[in-house]
Write an enzyme that holds these catalytic residues in place. Sequence first.
Site, PDB file in Angstrom:
ATOM      1  N   ASP A 155       0.853  -1.069  -0.053  1.00  0.00           N
ATOM      2  CA  ASP A 155      -0.011  -0.166  -0.025  1.00  0.00           C
ATOM      3  C   ASP A 155       0.875   1.276   0.057  1.00  0.00           C
ATOM      4  OD1 ASP A 155       0.860   0.570   2.585  1.00  0.00           O
ATOM      5  OD2 ASP A 155      -1.350   0.438   3.517  1.00  0.00           O
TER       6      ASP A 155
ATOM      7  N   CYS B  58       3.151  -2.855   4.074  1.00  0.00           N
ATOM      8  CA  CYS B  58       2.413  -1.770   4.344  1.00  0.00           C
ATOM      9  C   CYS B  58       2.836  -0.928   5.680  1.00  0.00           C
ATOM     10  CB  CYS B  58       0.855  -2.135   4.562  1.00  0.00           C
ATOM     11  SG  CYS B  58       0.357  -3.266   6.116  1.00  0.00           S
TER      12      CYS B  58
ATOM     13  N   HIS C  78      10.246 -23.446   9.248  1.00  0.00           N
ATOM     14  CA  HIS C  78       9.006 -24.355  10.168  1.00  0.00           C
ATOM     15  C   HIS C  78       7.712 -23.991   9.493  1.00  0.00           C
ATOM     16  CE1 HIS C  78      11.312 -24.255  14.044  1.00  0.00           C
ATOM     17  NE2 HIS C  78      12.237 -24.645  12.930  1.00  0.00           N
TER      18      HIS C  78
ATOM     19  N   ARG D  91       2.394 -30.421  10.295  1.00  0.00           N
ATOM     20  CA  ARG D  91       1.860 -29.216  10.966  1.00  0.00           C
ATOM     21  C   ARG D  91       1.216 -28.381   9.739  1.00  0.00           C
ATOM     22  NH1 ARG D  91       6.896 -28.571  14.767  1.00  0.00           N
ATOM     23  NH2 ARG D  91       6.320 -30.781  16.080  1.00  0.00           N
TER      24      ARG D  91
END
Length: 145
Positions: free
Chosen positions: A10, A67, A100, A138
């Site tokens: 932005d 931003c 991760h 995960r």
Amino acid sequence: MAKKIAIGGDHAGFEYKAKMVSKLESLGYEVKDFGPFTDASVDYPDYVHPLSSAIEAGEFDLGIVICGSGNGVAITANKHQGIRAALCWNEELAALSRQHNNANVIALPARFISYELAEKLAETFLTTDFEGGRHQNRVSKIACS
């Protein structure tokens, strides 16, 4: 082959984004700037949604969104099922988001970090690989669909 990077944000991130595009290109990355192209006030979803869709479609390897706080662009990017955007403000977080979480977009808070740090975070993010292993299970559970 050089990684293809999508970048956007932005008005609050415009200055950092413009510098970052030049830096990344000088390092050999192929970069597409999704805008904005001035520092006039804009709505970040107008730029972050097309950027995120292009990453989901496989047109780009990774993305950088910038931003003022980093929050708006991260929240918007994360509405896309194929995006894992991580808000980062130090190098360890940038590395861990890739290692991760297999993050594919880094969100940077231009009003809270220096440009020099933003550049280091982007470089760390872009050059760090996902570790896989125990983290893959995960990451596979993140998407809602």
